[in-house]
Motif scaffolding. Structure first.
Motif, PDB file in Angstrom:
ATOM      1  N   LEU A 177       0.784  -1.275   0.070  1.00 30.61           N
ATOM      2  CA  LEU A 177      -0.037   0.121   0.207  1.00 30.61           C
ATOM      3  C   LEU A 177       1.016   1.171  -0.036  1.00 30.61           C
ATOM      4  CD1 LEU A 177      -3.176   0.702   0.262  1.00 30.61           C
ATOM      5  CD2 LEU A 177      -2.248   1.376   2.504  1.00 30.61           C
ATOM      6  N   THR A 178       0.697   2.243  -0.927  1.00 28.76           N
ATOM      7  CA  THR A 178       1.386   3.386  -0.849  1.00 28.76           C
ATOM      8  C   THR A 178       0.637   4.899  -1.033  1.00 28.76           C
ATOM      9  OG1 THR A 178       1.250   3.343  -3.386  1.00 28.76           O
ATOM     10  CG2 THR A 178       3.552   2.104  -2.304  1.00 28.76           C
ATOM     11  N   GLY A 179      -0.671   4.517  -0.996  1.00 25.66           N
ATOM     12  CA  GLY A 179      -1.490   5.707  -0.784  1.00 25.66           C
ATOM     13  C   GLY A 179      -3.027   5.253  -0.440  1.00 25.66           C
ATOM     14  N   TYR A 180      -3.709   6.214  -0.257  1.00 30.58           N
ATOM     15  CA  TYR A 180      -5.160   6.054   0.171  1.00 30.58           C
ATOM     16  C   TYR A 180      -5.808   7.203   0.177  1.00 30.58           C
ATOM     17  CZ  TYR A 180      -3.226   7.596   4.491  1.00 30.58           C
ATOM     18  OH  TYR A 180      -2.503   8.354   5.501  1.00 30.58           O
ATOM     19  N   LEU A 181      -7.371   7.021  -0.217  1.00 31.15           N
ATOM     20  CA  LEU A 181      -8.372   8.071  -0.284  1.00 31.15           C
ATOM     21  C   LEU A 181      -9.354   7.756   0.653  1.00 31.15           C
ATOM     22  CD1 LEU A 181      -9.375  10.041  -3.201  1.00 31.15           C
ATOM     23  CD2 LEU A 181     -10.965   9.169  -1.667  1.00 31.15           C
ATOM     24  N   ILE A 182      -9.701   8.581   1.641  1.00 32.71           N
ATOM     25  CA  ILE A 182     -11.022   8.333   2.479  1.00 32.71           C
ATOM     26  C   ILE A 182     -11.984   9.391   2.201  1.00 32.71           C
ATOM     27  CG2 ILE A 182     -11.622   7.766   4.868  1.00 32.71           C
ATOM     28  CD1 ILE A 182      -9.661   5.980   4.345  1.00 32.71           C
ATOM     29  N   ALA A 183     -13.293   9.084   2.021  1.00 34.75           N
ATOM     30  CA  ALA A 183     -14.296   9.820   1.757  1.00 34.75           C
ATOM     31  C   ALA A 183     -15.651   9.521   2.296  1.00 34.75           C
ATOM     32  CB  ALA A 183     -14.506  10.180   0.152  1.00 34.75           C
ATOM     33  N   ASP A 184     -16.422  10.326   2.519  1.00 33.58           N
ATOM     34  CA  ASP A 184     -17.620   9.900   3.246  1.00 33.58           C
ATOM     35  C   ASP A 184     -18.798  10.877   2.698  1.00 33.58           C
ATOM     36  OD1 ASP A 184     -19.314   8.511   5.129  1.00 33.58           O
ATOM     37  OD2 ASP A 184     -18.490   9.608   6.894  1.00 33.58           O
ATOM     38  N   MET A 196     -11.984  13.319   2.874  1.00 36.90           N
ATOM     39  CA  MET A 196     -11.564  13.530   4.272  1.00 36.90           C
ATOM     40  C   MET A 196     -10.076  13.190   4.443  1.00 36.90           C
ATOM     41  SD  MET A 196     -14.761  12.031   6.402  1.00 36.90           S
ATOM     42  CE  MET A 196     -14.363  13.077   7.598  1.00 36.90           C
ATOM     43  N   ASN A 197      -9.629  12.368   3.730  1.00 35.36           N
ATOM     44  CA  ASN A 197      -8.042  12.070   3.788  1.00 35.36           C
ATOM     45  C   ASN A 197      -7.513  11.548   2.300  1.00 35.36           C
ATOM     46  OD1 ASN A 197      -5.654  11.280   4.716  1.00 35.36           O
ATOM     47  ND2 ASN A 197      -6.310  10.701   6.551  1.00 35.36           N
ATOM     48  N   LEU A 198      -6.477  12.065   2.123  1.00 33.86           N
ATOM     49  CA  LEU A 198      -5.846  11.601   0.803  1.00 33.86           C
ATOM     50  C   LEU A 198      -4.306  11.609   1.163  1.00 33.86           C
ATOM     51  CD1 LEU A 198      -5.626  10.996  -2.225  1.00 33.86           C
ATOM     52  CD2 LEU A 198      -5.497  13.412  -2.581  1.00 33.86           C
ATOM     53  N   ALA A 199      -3.478  10.690   0.937  1.00 30.21           N
ATOM     54  CA  ALA A 199      -2.124  10.625   1.078  1.00 30.21           C
ATOM     55  C   ALA A 199      -1.425   9.673   0.181  1.00 30.21           C
ATOM     56  CB  ALA A 199      -1.873  10.363   2.596  1.00 30.21           C
ATOM     57  N   VAL A 200      -0.068  10.000  -0.038  1.00 28.69           N
ATOM     58  CA  VAL A 200       0.729   9.092  -0.729  1.00 28.69           C
ATOM     59  C   VAL A 200       2.014   9.245  -0.113  1.00 28.69           C
ATOM     60  CG1 VAL A 200       1.887   8.784  -2.832  1.00 28.69           C
ATOM     61  CG2 VAL A 200      -0.429   9.733  -2.992  1.00 28.69           C
ATOM     62  N   SER A 201       2.551   7.788  -0.112  1.00 28.86           N
ATOM     63  CA  SER A 201       3.922   7.882   0.700  1.00 28.86           C
ATOM     64  C   SER A 201       5.025   8.431   0.058  1.00 28.86           C
ATOM     65  CB  SER A 201       4.477   6.290   0.783  1.00 28.86           C
ATOM     66  OG  SER A 201       4.550   5.919  -0.271  1.00 28.86           O
ATOM     67  N   VAL A 202       5.691   9.275   0.835  1.00 30.28           N
ATOM     68  CA  VAL A 202       6.531  10.274   0.348  1.00 30.28           C
ATOM     69  C   VAL A 202       7.692   9.655  -0.673  1.00 30.28           C
ATOM     70  CG1 VAL A 202       8.781  11.751   1.206  1.00 30.28           C
ATOM     71  CG2 VAL A 202       6.929  11.278   2.899  1.00 30.28           C
ATOM     72  N   ALA A 203       7.844   8.286  -0.673  1.00 29.56           N
ATOM     73  CA  ALA A 203       8.733   7.975  -1.961  1.00 29.56           C
ATOM     74  C   ALA A 203       8.162   7.636  -3.098  1.00 29.56           C
ATOM     75  CB  ALA A 203       9.342   6.559  -1.455  1.00 29.56           C
TER      76      ALA A 203
END
Ligand SMILES: CC(C)(COP(=O)(O)OP(=O)(O)OC[C@H]1O[C@@H](n2cnc3c(N)ncnc32)[C@H](O)[C@@H]1OP(=O)(O)O)[C@@H](O)C(=O)NCCC(=O)NCCS
Length: 163
Positions: free
Chosen positions: A65-72, A81-88
């Motif tokens: 897993l290198t990223g995720y998106l959470i929505a509601d 509500m959240n979106l992130a991708v690992s730095v690398a």
């Protein structure tokens, strides 16, 4: 809501976007802690992953897993509500691919639109959201408790078929 993601099927070495499960929690929390000064607690993710109205997508490369998106969904508005991708793994379109998958799914059902909050200093995320048609509609003063930074409120109309 659909249960598979057309166009995001697995192939050797290619990234896959799929729904997150509780088995992803350790990897999510690790990315979250590396990414945000106010990281979500493990339990917040756990409750989002088990909430039926929420949409939780993961970006997986070679099984990692290198990223995720959470929505509601709140009433008739989707909230990212959240979106992130690992730095690398940044700047390789993982964030864009997650947003594309998110819109593929959410545009199927009628709603008013999409909203989110983002730090006013977060130019890369603001640029990414603008490229998907989000516009700034306001500011929440002192929204972030670590440094009282303002949040930019962004909005995008539903573009689906309202007929
Ligand atoms: C914001 C974030 C999710 C973007 O993910 P990403 O996979 O790196 O983004 P992409 O590669 O899909 O970038 C798509 C576009 O966004 C913009 N963008 C992304 N990162 C950028 C940066 N560092 N500087 C300027 N523009 C940037 C560019 O327009 C880019 O298109 P381009 O690469 O063709 O120029 C990632 O940087 C991240 O996790 N940041 C920390 C967490 C965060 O800020 N989340 C959002 C909170 S609301």
């Amino acid at each position: 809501m659909i249960e598979s993601l057309p166009g995001h099927t697995s192939a050797d070495g290619l990234p896959v976007i799929r729904r997150l499960t509780v088995a992803d929690l350790p990897a999510i929390v690790a990315i979250e802690k590396d990414t945000f000064t106010l990281p979500w607690h493990h339990n917040v993710f756990a409750s989002m992953l088990t909430k039926s109205e929420a949409l939780c997508l993961g970006y997986v490369v070679n099984g990692r897993l290198t990223g995720y998106l959470i929505a509601d969904m709140f009433v008739d508005v989707w909230h990212i509500m959240n979106l992130a991708v690992s730095v690398a793994c940044r700047r390789r379109h993982a964030g864009s691919d997650l947003l594309e998958a998110y819109f593929e799914i959410t545009e199927l059902d009628g709603h008013r639109g999409h909203t989110l909050e983002v730090r006013v200093s977060n130019e890369s995320a603001i640029e990414l959201y603008r490229s998907f048609g989000f516009v700034a509609t306001g500011v929440r003063r002192g929204y972030y408790s670590d440094n009282r930074e303002d949040a930019l409120i962004m909005w995008k109309e539903w573009e689906g078929d309202s007929a």
